[in-house]
Design an enzyme around this catalytic site. Sequence first.
Site, PDB file in Angstrom:
ATOM      1  N   ASN A 439     -19.959   7.212 -36.173  1.00 19.18           N
ATOM      2  CA  ASN A 439     -20.735   6.952 -34.969  1.00 19.18           C
ATOM      3  C   ASN A 439     -22.185   7.392 -35.186  1.00 19.18           C
ATOM      4  OD1 ASN A 439     -21.032   6.648 -31.832  1.00 19.18           O
ATOM      5  ND2 ASN A 439     -21.874   8.652 -32.318  1.00 19.18           N
ATOM      6  N   GLU A 440     -23.082   6.424 -35.274  1.00 25.24           N
ATOM      7  CA  GLU A 440     -24.537   6.613 -35.246  1.00 25.24           C
ATOM      8  C   GLU A 440     -25.109   7.376 -36.439  1.00 25.24           C
ATOM      9  OE1 GLU A 440     -25.704   8.160 -31.415  1.00 25.24           O
ATOM     10  OE2 GLU A 440     -25.243   6.276 -30.393  1.00 25.24           O
ATOM     11  N   ASP A 441     -24.356   7.502 -37.525  1.00 28.47           N
ATOM     12  CA  ASP A 441     -24.910   8.208 -38.682  1.00 28.47           C
ATOM     13  C   ASP A 441     -25.977   7.383 -39.389  1.00 28.47           C
ATOM     14  OD1 ASP A 441     -23.151  10.136 -37.957  1.00 28.47           O
ATOM     15  OD2 ASP A 441     -21.940  10.084 -39.770  1.00 28.47           O
ATOM     16  N   SER A 494     -20.803   2.472 -36.475  1.00 28.52           N
ATOM     17  CA  SER A 494     -21.155   1.920 -35.164  1.00 28.52           C
ATOM     18  C   SER A 494     -22.370   2.704 -34.680  1.00 28.52           C
ATOM     19  CB  SER A 494     -19.991   2.078 -34.180  1.00 28.52           C
ATOM     20  OG  SER A 494     -20.305   1.521 -32.928  1.00 28.52           O
TER      21      SER A 494
END
Length: 867
Positions: A439-441, A494
Amino acid sequence: MARQVHPISQNWLFKQADKEDASFLPVAQFPTNVHLDLLHHKIIPDPFIGKNELEVQWVGETRWSYKTSFSTPASALPLSRGTKAVLAFDGLDTFATVVLNGTTILETENMFVPERVDVTSLLRTGDSPDENVLEITFDSAYLRGWELVEKYPNHKWGGWNGDNSRFAVRKAQYHWGWDWGPTLLTCGPWRPIHLEVYQSRIADLYARTTVDDSLKSATVVAHAEIEGEATRIRFELSSLDGSTSIVASETVDVTTDTSVSATFHVENPALWYPIRYGKQPLYSLKATLLDANDAETDTASKRIGIRKAELVQQPLEDQPGTSFFFRINNIPIFCGGSDWIPADSFIPRISRDRYYDWIRLMADGNQFMIRVWGGGIYEEEAFYDACDELGILVWQDFMFGCGNYPAWPELLDSIRREADANLRLLRHHPSLVIWAGNNEDYQYAEGENLTWDKSDTDPENWLRTDFPARYIYEKLLPDACASLIPDVPYHPGSPWGGADTRDPTIGDIHQWNVWHGTQEKYQNFDKLGGRFVSEFGMQAFPSVKTIDAYLPLGRDDPDRYPQSSTVDFHNKAEGHERRIGLYLVENFRYGPDPLEQFVYTTQLMQAECLASAYRLWKRQWKGPGREYCAGALVWQTNDCWPVTSWAICDYYLRPKHAYYTVKREMAPLSVGVTRREHHHPRDKYTRVRIDRSTRIEVWASNLELEAVEGKVDCVVRVWDVETGECTHDMVAARQVDIPPNRSTELVAMDVPVRNPGAGEEARAVVAAYLVSSADGSQLARYVNWPEPLKYLHLQKPKKLVAELARDNSVVRVSAEVPVKGLALECDDDNVVFGDNLVDIVPGEVVEIPVKGATAGTKIETRYLGMI
């Protein structure tokens, strides 16, 4: 002998390990964690109340010991040659040293990896009930994390939320605190522990299913992995339709190979569908190990579903990029849904029933997909079982979120084990249709300008950059998925897609320019869409009942007002005061008192915002080749504690008003309206000679699989918001066809007013209806208001009616003037409304379903402008 499984769940004790005079105390439950046990003994205050979170931080920086004793089961004796005794730890949180009878048998460093230890030679046998002593000591994950940060100073540590120590530790990341959750660093045996005694066992059982394009036949290949000696294995595929009839069976000889399989061909299979598109039939896949005498030595079973699931990414008509939509059993699905965080800071107290209550709330709210966010946990089986049974598609993140993770060799090995274990645990669930790497890395890497080259395709080079986790997301995890779940799509992260994570034309995006970022107006969501929007949101206060529950003195607490330090403490989002204030002041006339009206106004704001997103993005679901937007997952569906957040239902499963507006927008058939002002100067210099018009656009959204052909009229009615007078009532489109599974444009026209251009448009409330051409019955309804709502001179109704009817199964609501956002309220939590926050226009009665009401139930109303 048949495999025996003995729970090690009794007589557990705990104590502070680094305190010399600490004595063992009984645990509150099992599985457990230290906060639950400390709460049980009133050693710490409830961290969910007031500011008690601050008072319990010492717990996360302390070592804790858990101990129990158990006898070796008589049924397992004697431990003859070839018999193995194994302690199976389903989950230890996180840095645990396990000692059995004085011998260290296990040291762990990953909360997400189940462990198995052969203890055959260590078990004591005798008559004493406490002959075996099992002790587990848990180090502080926080302090161990900082040790690892200092051990690897060359890594470029950093991220959003929590602190850098979390990136070094394979533990639920939200335990370090998030912008919606408290900092509560737990430890303990968080999942069950068993003693297994066996000569052979089924170590893994799974199935790969392939459905023919015609959907008329399916192939189910059952696989089992065997430990120990066995002669044969029997596979059975049974229907779970109530009859539990065996569909197919096969017995296979077991040779020296530890992996065996059987292939079943199923004609006319009962296919698993998402909710509303079909039923959710499940099959039982059972495997039985047999010895040379045909005696059963072990059995295992999994519930599976037969379905065809695809992620479709292909060129689009008239727009750049590619689609990003899910097709289930040949049906394209618009995935309206939400994101999921763990439902409690203390996971062991989330019951199976509570998981089902959450997923049932989603299903009742017309949601199709839930995304398990990468900062929590690989969820409990009950979560996925509920999704399987209720038809909710699952997007599953791997557990990495919002930062730059390191990748030293031992950590990579741990992550490989983590991926392997959890893919095996979850791969049988038909609801699970995609795995994403994080998530959002990637978003963080872009934001911090980490030096990595997307065009470099050599994974070994990635480890030498300052974004080494790319190796995890684009090498380690996809390799694991390709090996274990080759039929389920893998997505590197994502958001992830085209030129960068903000590219709206490829893959998915997180749209945070409403609230975060540029803080756009939510009325402009149509300009902020993408092929699949997997995060977006707006905050709102929780129910007043929830606020009263966390205030130390409840309704009598002096901090019972919106700007108090206690209420602010229960909002972890940085700058929340400014952002809530910004969106409130842009849109509403409001005040902080009374608390009830302020809470209502924030929930109205959230409801309007999210409904706008779903409505405008679903408009871009335009049919084959034009799937310009194929999903909207709101951040978030739930909370892990009582808090003001982006959730649409609070910690106690109380829906905020946005839950209902999302439910209406995701109805099978809906109608949408947008209003735009157009200014046309008559020459390029003038500031005076400008032609102005206010136009509305009306469309229908049909998520059903059947068209509504030639039987629908689009009716438009207009009221003056100040007088309540109906100024126009017209059929704007007659006997229109509404094709299936797409949006259809119906009409574009100037707002009908008596004196165009004289300002009446700013007072015109426009309602659009889809009605049956045959009998005039209403099929869909939407009321569009001039915005911003703060400019309107809303009238207080004198004849507002909200009364129970039809044996107390509905509330009938009406008023003589337009009423914005009428909410029904009831002190009794057993009274549940099927809809809420409805707009009322004169001459119309709206019926709201209700459960749990009686003739004596007191229902109150609240609306915009009443105070």
